[in-house]
Design a protein around this motif. Structure first.
Motif, PDB file in Angstrom:
ATOM      1  N   ASN B   9       0.823  -1.507   0.103  1.00  0.00           N
ATOM      2  CA  ASN B   9       0.242   0.222   0.792  1.00  0.00           C
ATOM      3  C   ASN B   9       1.256   0.623   0.015  1.00  0.00           C
ATOM      4  OD1 ASN B   9      -1.885  -1.713   0.182  1.00  0.00           O
ATOM      5  ND2 ASN B   9      -2.462  -1.884   2.245  1.00  0.00           N
ATOM      6  N   GLY B  10       1.929   1.203  -0.500  1.00  0.00           N
ATOM      7  CA  GLY B  10       3.062   2.657  -0.740  1.00  0.00           C
ATOM      8  C   GLY B  10       3.802   2.350   0.274  1.00  0.00           C
ATOM      9  N   GLU B  72       4.811  -4.736  -5.529  1.00  0.00           N
ATOM     10  CA  GLU B  72       4.228  -3.735  -5.274  1.00  0.00           C
ATOM     11  C   GLU B  72       2.470  -4.755  -4.387  1.00  0.00           C
ATOM     12  OE1 GLU B  72       3.724   0.749  -5.320  1.00  0.00           O
ATOM     13  OE2 GLU B  72       2.515  -0.169  -4.038  1.00  0.00           O
ATOM     14  N   THR B  74      -1.188  -4.550  -3.162  1.00  0.00           N
ATOM     15  CA  THR B  74      -2.270  -3.469  -2.341  1.00  0.00           C
ATOM     16  C   THR B  74      -3.193  -4.260  -1.763  1.00  0.00           C
ATOM     17  OG1 THR B  74      -1.901  -2.166  -4.454  1.00  0.00           O
ATOM     18  CG2 THR B  74      -3.580  -1.740  -3.663  1.00  0.00           C
ATOM     19  N   ASP B  81      -6.024   4.636  -2.818  1.00  0.00           N
ATOM     20  CA  ASP B  81      -5.364   5.220  -3.019  1.00  0.00           C
ATOM     21  C   ASP B  81      -4.539   5.244  -4.235  1.00  0.00           C
ATOM     22  OD1 ASP B  81      -4.992   6.326  -0.485  1.00  0.00           O
ATOM     23  OD2 ASP B  81      -3.384   5.033   0.365  1.00  0.00           O
ATOM     24  N   THR B  82      -5.197   3.789  -4.906  1.00  0.00           N
ATOM     25  CA  THR B  82      -4.662   3.164  -6.454  1.00  0.00           C
ATOM     26  C   THR B  82      -5.303   4.639  -7.748  1.00  0.00           C
ATOM     27  OG1 THR B  82      -5.991   1.889  -6.760  1.00  0.00           O
ATOM     28  CG2 THR B  82      -4.103   1.586  -6.120  1.00  0.00           C
TER      29      THR B  82
END
Ligand code: FES
Ligand code: FES
Lengths: 778, 159
Positions: B9-10, B72, B74, B81-82
């Motif tokens: 999540n980033g 990455e 998610t 947030d994407t």
């Protein structure tokens, strides 16, 4: 203190009719406290007068399971309280369990309605176990709304009255000149004051009893409006917390290595020390149900469980399979009576088999437990936390008040969470390890050792002469349903109210829930239960999907013999006007009688329970190109292509949730009729995964579904949680007969066809965790 | 114990855990990311569905050692947030149709739905009933019909 006598104003037809008294006036309390706290008391309202039916009624027509639980809850209902905070919010701890039925929302709506407060300003939480509530903390039988409808509104109405009184003092006006609206009280001249500002003023130093009038149903603005789930945002963002998501320090993942046979028991562990040395593992102990492993991650628990070498004592069913159980049920079947009918009357008999079905929710059995020397704390999704608290206290040897039981929102229940197998086991394991544990059952555990809907054989016998049905009898033999979760205690306490003294608990529940609903002359339904070796439960709708399917197939047979359309036949013999209206509604919405291609057909059925009436029409496609669809590891088979459902649910609190509950119940009914069961072979259930169990999946879902809510003459709310299942299951069965020309005799219809899966090993009890997940990325 | 580094999540995370522990448990038991749910642990129920580099996968079936540094992940917690806005269009559709009942399956359902729509749209097609039939996620509460309605609406909004 003067207690005003009930106001003799006639209530609108049906409203509060359950109480048999024409009034909307109830007694309650303002409790002593710093801010306003109110409570409801219905004891002073007296016992309800029972309705009287004109025909010879079946027991459930007079007094059903909803009445029983409502009456059981009544003496302690005064203990439920509403608090008004200084922020102007209403707070209420619901002594029920929420597992997706939407009862938190409907409770908030009841409070918002009586308090004239926006729904968003009402905070409903789930109460911890409160032993003083006795029967008032059981969530079962779709009774939540029926039993809490009045007490919750009384407490809310008293709160509003106290706030109005406080506002009168505040403004120096008389109460009659004040109006409450959206959490604010208005005085003449546009002066306003918010509930939050009044709560201290409205607070009482002592407990006072007060009388209050409830809003008449015609003035409802919140009740009956479609309200969305309050926790939807939490659910879709992943923030909603279930038991396994709770942050309880040091409660490390824990799983149990279980026996290969149903209810077997561990004897010796050969490699205890070696497994204790495995990565991540902190503890390994033998317990009653198996060998428990605690580790840093659940993955490491699974690896450790798979490595354990345990010798097992066989469970009590070893050596027996489905067929043996059916033989046992057949020999336990009670004989039909001998209704005196004319010599020329014809007799029709049918026998249907309903196989074991898994009662698992998607959230597996799970609980967090922290048992210390002098106290214990447990977290779990529980529908009957008081009994759980009692039993856990007993098991770990602590006084009941030293065991704190927290009710967590559950990931589905369908009757499953009336039992607290996970919570009890977690407490025992925590005690044995001397550490907090986060217990989770593997899916294979839940499916093979978890609760099932009992297998049953249902026989019907009908006599008729010309086009008149003279008698209808049903004999239902079932593997014993476990009612030891508290319903049984209610029955003990209310034994006097039961249909007749000599029935067992199960027979009483049966009689309290069954109602044929057709004018079939002499009607008689009896249950016999045998065989207590299985882990059973009162799965969503208990007996009714099975008994109803047997009834409706028999009804279709009679319609054939009489040369009548199945719908017309039902309409002509439906016993109540509510049933007729519901049938007419569903038939119109579903285009009953439309032309259908060969190999497809419509089916129709009704059901009557939970203070409501339901009817369903399905279109079923049994053509080979549909039946033989190939989907990996899946039950395909016949597909319902359209399903239409009508419900007269009485007074509807939230039509949005009602529709959702019906949709869910319909998909359960389709699973029970067509795809989903567990197979008993040599003392163990073969299924160990969701693919095996074949509960409805997207490829079984009707592309067209519609739920119609029938305008009801009843002012009383009915139960919704289970009401969608029975009529749907029966309608699918009837459609299958009409589409294929073969009357189905076993359910699910696919039970005897070759298994659609390869049976997973029983030892080790958990399948290996796959490593090839990246290969499926598309 | 070996260190494993990847993005969730980033955020870049490093976890000290055995190679063969499946990612679901690393997320839930070690990182406290509880959106992905356990329903089977054998890649059947799809309750744990999350995204790896934008595509759906099931972390219960992937050992943590299979991840590379630049991978990455998610989870449902990071889905919004994407996109721009407070929620992903599929989450908005879920709210519109009030899909969730108990909610347990819903994170996985939404993550699977987003991916299904991506596949269909990459193939230049509209989503059909046949596409919806292919979704394997279990919902034991039986919210399947509203899921179908929401995915169609969400697909239109994603298009
Ligand atoms: S838990 Fe990952 S697919 Fe079921
Ligand atoms: S909403 Fe409960 S399992 Fe899907």
């Amino acid at each position: 203190m003067t207690v005003p006598s009930p106001v003799p104003t006639p209530a609108p037809e049906g409203s509060e009719a359950k109480f048999g008294v024409d009034r909307r006036r109830f007694l309650g309390f303002v409790l002593g406290g710093a801010t306003l706290i109110t409570a409801a008391d219905l004891v002073a309202g007296g016992t309800p007068a029972q309705a009287v039916s004109s025909l010879v009624p079946q027991p459930a027509e007079l007094y059903d399971l909803n009445d029983l639980i409502t009456d059981a809850a009544r003496p302690t209902a005064n203990l439920i309280t509403i608090t008004i905070t200084e922020e102007g919010r209403a707070q209420f701890a619901l002594p029920r369990s929420e597992n997706g039925q939407g009862i938190i929302d409907s409770t908030a709506m009841l409070i918002a309605e009586e308090l004239d407060l926006p729904v968003e300003m009402v905070d409903v939480t789930l109460a911890d176990a409160r032993p003083e509530l006795v029967f008032n903390q059981l969530t079962g039988g779709s009774t939540t709304t029926t039993s809490t409808f009045t007490p919750i509104r009384v407490a809310a109405a008293i709160a509003k009255g106290a706030l109005l009184q406080a506002a009168a003092t505040f403004f120096g006006d008389s109460v009659e000149l004040l109006k409450s609206k959206a959490g604010v009280i208005e005085a003449p001249g546009g002066r306003t004051v918010a509930y939050g500002q009044l709560t201290r003023l409205a607070a009482s130093t002592t407990d006072r009893q007060v009388a209050v009038d409830l809003k008449p149903h015609e003035e409802f603005t919140v009740i009956g409006s479609p309200v969305k789930r309050k926790d939807a945002l939490e659910a879709i963002t992943g923030r909603k917390k279930f038991t396994l998501d709770l942050d309880v320090p040091d409660a490390l993942p824990t799983m149990v290595c279980r026996p290969p046979s149903l209810n077997g028991a561990p004897e010796r562990v050969a490699n205890l020390d070696a497994v204790r040395q495995m990565p991540g593992v902190t503890d390994v102990v033998k317990v009653e149900t198996g060998v428990a492993v605690r580790a840093a991650t659940f993955g490491q628990c699974i690896d450790a469980v798979r490595a354990l070498e345990v010798s097992w004592r066989d469970g009590p069913v070893v050596g027996e399979s489905d067929g043996d159980i059916r033989a046992r049920l057949r020999s336990a079947q009670l004989p039909f009576g001998t209704p005196s009918v004319p010599l020329l009357a014809k007799t029709v008999e049918h026998e249907f088999t309903f196989w074991f079905k898994s009662n698992s929710a998607l959230e597996p059995n799970a609980a967090i437990a922290d048992v210390r020397a002098d106290s214990a704390e447990v977290w779990s999704g529980l529908k009957n936390p008081i009994v759980a608290q009692q039993e856990i206290a007993l098991a770990v040897g602590l006084p009941q008040d030293k065991v704190k039981v927290h009710v967590v929102q559950g990931g589905g229940s369908f009757g499953r969470k009336l039992f607290f197998d996970g919570a009890l086991e977690a407490a025992k394991v925590s005690q044995a390890m001397g550490k907090p544990v986060r217990l989770m059952w593997h899916r294979s555990d839940d499916t093979r050792q978890g609760r099932v809907h009992p297998a049953a054989v249902s026989k019907t016998r009908t006599t008729y002469l010309g086009k008149e049905v003279l008698s209808f009898e049903q004999r239902h033999a079932s593997v014993s349903t476990d009612f030891t979760h508290g319903l049984g205690e209610i029955l003990t306490a209310l034994a006097a109210k039961l249909p007749s003294g000599n029935y067992t608990f199960a027979q009483s529940i049966f009689l309290l829930t069954q109602e044929v609903g057709y004018d079939f002359g002499v009607v008689d339904q009896l249950l016999n239960e045998v065989d207590e070796r299985f882990n059973t439960g009162s799965m969503r709708n208990i007996y009714s999907p099975d008994t109803r399917t047997a009834i409706e197939l028999t009804v279709d047979d009679l319609a054939r013999r009489f040369g009548q359309d199945p719908y017309e036949f039902r309409l002509a013999r439906a016993k109540s006007s509510r049933t007729r209206k519901t049938l007419e509604t569903v038939a119109a919405a579903a285009d009953w009688g439309k032309r259908m291609p060969v190999g497809t057909a419509q089916g129709i059925a009704i059901h009557k329970e939970y203070k409501g009436v339901t009817a369903c029409v399905v279109e079923l496609d049994c053509r080979p190109e549909t039946v033989n669809r190939e989907i990996r590891e899946a039950r395909t088979g016949p597909r319902v292509t359209r399903a239409t459902f009508a419900i007269d649910a009485g007074l509807v609190i939230n039509p949005n949730h009602l529709e959702a509950q019906m949709q869910g119940g319909m998909l359960d009914g389709i699973a029970l009729a067509l795809t989903s069961s567990v197979h008993l072979r040599n003392g163990a259930f073969l299924e160990a995964s969701w693919d095996n169990v074949a509960y409805t999946r997207q490829w079984n879902v009707p592309p067209e579904m519609e739920v119609v809510v029938v305008d009801s003459d009843s002012g009383q709310p009915g139960g919704a949680g289970e009401a969608g299942v029975a009529a749907t299951c029966a309608a699918v069965a009837c459609a299958y007969w009409r589409a294929t020309g073969t009357m189905p005799k076993e359910f699910p219809i696919n039970h005897q066809t070759p298994l659609h899966f390869e049976v997973k090993p029983f030892s080790p009890p958990m399948p290996p965790s796959p490593t090839n997940g990246l290969d499926f990325i598309r | 114990m070996p260190d494993h580094t990847f993005l969730v999540n980033g955020e870049r995370v490093t976890v000290d855990v055995e190679d063969d522990v499946r990612l679901l448990w690393v997320l839930r038991d070690r990182l406290g990311i509880t959106g992905p749910k356990y329903g089977c642990g054998i890649n059947v129920c799809k309750a744990c569905t999350s995204h790896l580099n934008g595509k759906a996968f099931n972390p219960c079936a992937v050992p943590v050692s299979a991840l590379r540094k630049k991978d990455e992940i998610t989870t449902i917690e990071g889905l919004a947030d994407t996109v721009d806005g407070d929620l992903h269009p599929m989450q908005e559709a879920w709210l519109e149709f009030d899909v969730a009942q108990c909610g347990y399956c819903q994170p996985g359902q939404i993550m699977a739905a987003v991916d299904k729509v991506r596949q269909v749209q990459e193939a230049g097609r509209e989503i059909t009933d046949d596409d919806l039939d292919e979704i394997r996620n279990i919902c034991r509460c039986g919210t399947y019909f509203r899921i179908r309605q929401a995915i169609k609406a969400g697909a239109a909004a994603m298009g």
